[in-house]
Motif scaffolding. Structure first.
Motif, PDB file in Angstrom:
ATOM      1  N   TRP A   1       9.419  -3.319  -8.312  1.00 52.68           N
ATOM      2  CA  TRP A   1       9.318  -1.893  -8.037  1.00 52.68           C
ATOM      3  C   TRP A   1      10.630  -1.193  -8.388  1.00 52.68           C
ATOM      4  CZ3 TRP A   1       4.672   0.056  -6.224  1.00 52.68           C
ATOM      5  CH2 TRP A   1       3.728  -0.918  -5.842  1.00 52.68           C
ATOM      6  N   PHE A   2      10.489  -0.008  -9.004  1.00 49.32           N
ATOM      7  CA  PHE A   2      11.657   0.766  -9.439  1.00 49.32           C
ATOM      8  C   PHE A   2      11.397   2.238  -9.126  1.00 49.32           C
ATOM      9  CE2 PHE A   2      14.665   2.051 -13.023  1.00 49.32           C
ATOM     10  CZ  PHE A   2      15.787   1.537 -12.399  1.00 49.32           C
TER      11      PHE A   2
ATOM     12  N   SER B   1       0.823  -1.201   0.000  1.00 58.26           N
ATOM     13  CA  SER B   1       0.000   0.000   0.000  1.00 58.26           C
ATOM     14  C   SER B   1       0.859   1.254   0.000  1.00 58.26           C
ATOM     15  CB  SER B   1      -0.933  -0.007   1.215  1.00 58.26           C
ATOM     16  OG  SER B   1      -1.688   1.188   1.283  1.00 58.26           O
ATOM     17  N   ALA B   2       1.907   1.248   0.822  1.00 58.18           N
ATOM     18  CA  ALA B   2       2.783   2.425   0.903  1.00 58.18           C
ATOM     19  C   ALA B   2       3.483   2.693  -0.421  1.00 58.18           C
ATOM     20  CB  ALA B   2       3.813   2.226   2.016  1.00 58.18           C
ATOM     21  N   LEU B   3       3.962   1.642  -1.072  1.00 61.47           N
ATOM     22  CA  LEU B   3       4.671   1.818  -2.340  1.00 61.47           C
ATOM     23  C   LEU B   3       3.717   2.240  -3.450  1.00 61.47           C
ATOM     24  CD1 LEU B   3       7.049  -1.288  -2.243  1.00 61.47           C
ATOM     25  CD2 LEU B   3       7.627   1.091  -1.738  1.00 61.47           C
ATOM     26  N   ARG B   4       2.523   1.659  -3.477  1.00 58.15           N
ATOM     27  CA  ARG B   4       1.559   1.981  -4.525  1.00 58.15           C
ATOM     28  C   ARG B   4       1.159   3.450  -4.492  1.00 58.15           C
ATOM     29  NH1 ARG B   4      -2.899  -2.915  -4.780  1.00 58.15           N
ATOM     30  NH2 ARG B   4      -1.897  -4.103  -6.442  1.00 58.15           N
ATOM     31  N   ASN B   5       1.126   4.024  -3.337  1.00 60.76           N
ATOM     32  CA  ASN B   5       0.629   5.381  -3.190  1.00 60.76           C
ATOM     33  C   ASN B   5       1.742   6.404  -3.008  1.00 60.76           C
ATOM     34  OD1 ASN B   5      -2.487   5.099  -3.030  1.00 60.76           O
ATOM     35  ND2 ASN B   5      -1.713   3.444  -1.746  1.00 60.76           N
TER      36      ASN B   5
ATOM     37  N   PHE C   1       7.763   5.691  -6.795  1.00 62.55           N
ATOM     38  CA  PHE C   1       7.933   4.307  -7.219  1.00 62.55           C
ATOM     39  C   PHE C   1       7.000   3.982  -8.379  1.00 62.55           C
ATOM     40  CE2 PHE C   1       8.965   4.644  -2.749  1.00 62.55           C
ATOM     41  CZ  PHE C   1      10.208   4.030  -2.683  1.00 62.55           C
ATOM     42  N   VAL C   2       7.450   3.069  -9.205  1.00 65.03           N
ATOM     43  CA  VAL C   2       6.616   2.555 -10.294  1.00 65.03           C
ATOM     44  C   VAL C   2       6.720   1.039 -10.271  1.00 65.03           C
ATOM     45  CG1 VAL C   2       8.499   2.824 -11.965  1.00 65.03           C
ATOM     46  CG2 VAL C   2       6.146   2.597 -12.778  1.00 65.03           C
ATOM     47  N   ARG C   3       5.592   0.369 -10.473  1.00 60.43           N
ATOM     48  CA  ARG C   3       5.546  -1.094 -10.417  1.00 60.43           C
ATOM     49  C   ARG C   3       5.295  -1.652 -11.803  1.00 60.43           C
ATOM     50  NH1 ARG C   3       0.693  -4.622  -7.832  1.00 60.43           N
ATOM     51  NH2 ARG C   3      -0.416  -3.188  -9.210  1.00 60.43           N
ATOM     52  N   LEU C   4       6.007  -2.705 -12.132  1.00 55.54           N
ATOM     53  CA  LEU C   4       5.778  -3.435 -13.375  1.00 55.54           C
ATOM     54  C   LEU C   4       5.975  -4.920 -13.101  1.00 55.54           C
ATOM     55  CD1 LEU C   4       5.358  -3.787 -16.413  1.00 55.54           C
ATOM     56  CD2 LEU C   4       7.797  -3.317 -16.738  1.00 55.54           C
TER      57      LEU C   4
ATOM     58  N   LEU D   1      14.918   7.071 -11.994  1.00 52.90           N
ATOM     59  CA  LEU D   1      15.973   6.299 -12.639  1.00 52.90           C
ATOM     60  C   LEU D   1      15.587   5.809 -14.036  1.00 52.90           C
ATOM     61  CD1 LEU D   1      17.328   4.096  -9.692  1.00 52.90           C
ATOM     62  CD2 LEU D   1      18.135   6.332 -10.478  1.00 52.90           C
ATOM     63  N   VAL D   2      14.320   5.957 -14.405  1.00 52.08           N
ATOM     64  CA  VAL D   2      13.900   5.429 -15.702  1.00 52.08           C
ATOM     65  C   VAL D   2      14.445   6.304 -16.828  1.00 52.08           C
ATOM     66  CG1 VAL D   2      11.792   4.490 -14.688  1.00 52.08           C
ATOM     67  CG2 VAL D   2      11.709   6.682 -15.890  1.00 52.08           C
TER      68      VAL D   2
END
Length: 313
Positions: free
Chosen positions: A190-191, A175-179, A183-186, A195-196
Motif C-alpha cells: 500500500w502506498f 477493508s478500510a484501506l481499500r475504500n 491509498f493505492v494497492r499494488l 506520493l506517486v
C-alpha cells in the motif's frame, strides 16, 4: 484497559478508526515507501497493546470485501485468498505470523506469496495429513499461540494477537484501506496516491514500444526497466506507472483482473517508428514497410492488425 487477553474486545469491539488510518498515512509518508499488510497490521495491534482501545470514530468494514483467514490445511482455498500463515524465518526459531496471498492451489499444496518477505511459501493441505497428524498440527498451533500470549515483550504479544484474532484485525484493516482514496494497492503493498509520480506521455510511449516483442504478460515491476527516460525512483515511480497503465485500458490490458496485475498491449503503440525489417501484406503481397524508413502511425496500426509489428521492430 488490558486488551491482550480480552477476547470480547478483539472479536466484537475492535474496529479500525479514522485515527488508525491517519497514522498509517503519516507513517507511509514518513518512510516514503509502500507497506505490506503484515507491517501495517502489526502497527495497529501494537498501538492497542500500548495505549488501549481507540475511542475515535470507527470505519465500518465493507461486507463485500473478502475476509482474511488463518491458515487451515483442511480449509477451502482459492487463488487470490488472503491468509495469515506462520513462517519460521530461521531454523529452530518460532513461527511468526505473516499475511500472504494464495497464488497457486492443488490437491496437496497451497502456495502463498508473503509480501513482507518477498517470498513464496508452500503449505500442505489436508490431503497430506493423516487425521492424527492434523490434530497434532492444530495442537502445536494452539501451544504456540498460548506461549506467545504468556510473554511480556511487545512483539510476542503482537504476534499472539495476529495469530489469535488476526482474521478480524486484518480483514477490517484491508477493508478500510481499500475504500480510502488516499491509498493505492499494488501486489500486496500500500502506498499514498499523493506520493506517486506518474510517467510522462513520452515514457508511456517508450514502454508501449518496448512491450511489442514480449511473448508473455508481465507484472508491473518487471516493466519498470523498460521505461525511458527512467521512472522516478522507488515506489513513487512504480505506483505511478501502475496508476497510469490502469487509466489507459485502450493501450494496456491487465490479463488477471482482480488479482495481481500482469500486462499486455491492447492496441498498437502511439507514434511512428523506424523498422528494422521489411514486411508485406500476406493477403495482397503489398510491401508495408522497409528497414530504415520511417513508418507512420497508420502503418503501425496496419502492422499491428496483421500481427507483424513484433517481427519488424
Amino acid at each position: 484497559m488490558e486488551v491482550l487477553n480480552n477476547s470480547t474486545y478483539w472479536t466484537s469491539e475492535f474496529a479500525i478508526t479514522e485515527a488508525d488510518v491517519a497514522r498509517i498515512e503519516a507513517y507511509i509518508r514518513r518512510v516514503g515507501r509502500a507497506c505490506d499488510l503484515t507491517e501495517l497490521a502489526k502497527r495497529v495491534v501494537r498501538g492497542r497493546l500500548r495505549f488501549g482501545p481507540e475511542s475515535g470514530p470507527a470505519i465500518l468494514p465493507f461486507l463485500s470485501d473478502p475476509s482474511v483467514r488463518l491458515w487451515d490445511p483442511a480449509g477451502h482455498w482459492e487463488i487470490g485468498d488472503h491468509v495469515i500463515v506462520g513462517v519460521m524465518l530461521k531454523p529452530l526459531e518460532e513461527y511468526k505470523p505473516f499475511v500472504g496471498e494464495v497464488i497457486r492451489v492443488d490437491e496437496h499444496l497451497v502456495v502463498v506469496l508473503i509480501d513482507a518477505l518477498n517470498a513464496e511459501k508452500l503449505f500442505k493441505t489436508e490431503a497430506e495429513f493423516s487425521a492424527d497428524d492434523l490434530e497434532k498440527w492444530r495442537q502445536a498451533v494452539r501451544d504456540l499461540v498460548y506461549k506467545k500470549g504468556q510473554r511480556k515483550d511487545i512483539e510476542s504479544r503482537v504476534e499472539y494477537v495476529l495469530f489469535k484474532h488476526g482474521e478480524k484485525v486484518v480483514t477490517k484493516l484491508m477493508s478500510a484501506l481499500r475504500n480510502d482514496n488516499r491509498f493505492v494497492r499494488l501486489a500486496g503493498r500500500w502506498f499514498l496516491r499523493e506520493l506517486v509520480v506518474c510517467p510522462s506521455e513520452e515514457q508511456i510511449a517508450s514502454l508501449a514500444w518496448a512491450m511489442v516483442p514480449l511473448q508473455e504478460p508481465k507484472p508491473t515491476d518487471a516493466l519498470v526497466r523498460l521505461v525511458h527516460p527512467p521512472l522516478a525512483d522507488g515506489d513513487a515511480g512504480l505506483f505511478g506507472l501502475y496508476i497510469s497503465m490502469r487509466e489507459r485500458p485502450e493501450l494496456f490490458k491487465n490479463v488477471d483482473p482482480g488479482l495481481r496485475p500482469r500486462w499486455v498491449l491492447a492496441s498498437p503503440p502511439p507514434g511512428s517508428f523506424v523498422p528494422n525489417h521489411a514486411a508485406y501484406d500476406p493477403n495482397t503481397y503489398e510491401v508495408i514497410c522497409l528497414p530504415g524508413r520511417v513508418a507512420s502511425p497508420n502503418v503501425v496500426k496496419r502492422l499491428w492488425n496483421l500481427g507483424l509489428l513484433d517481427a519488424v521492430v
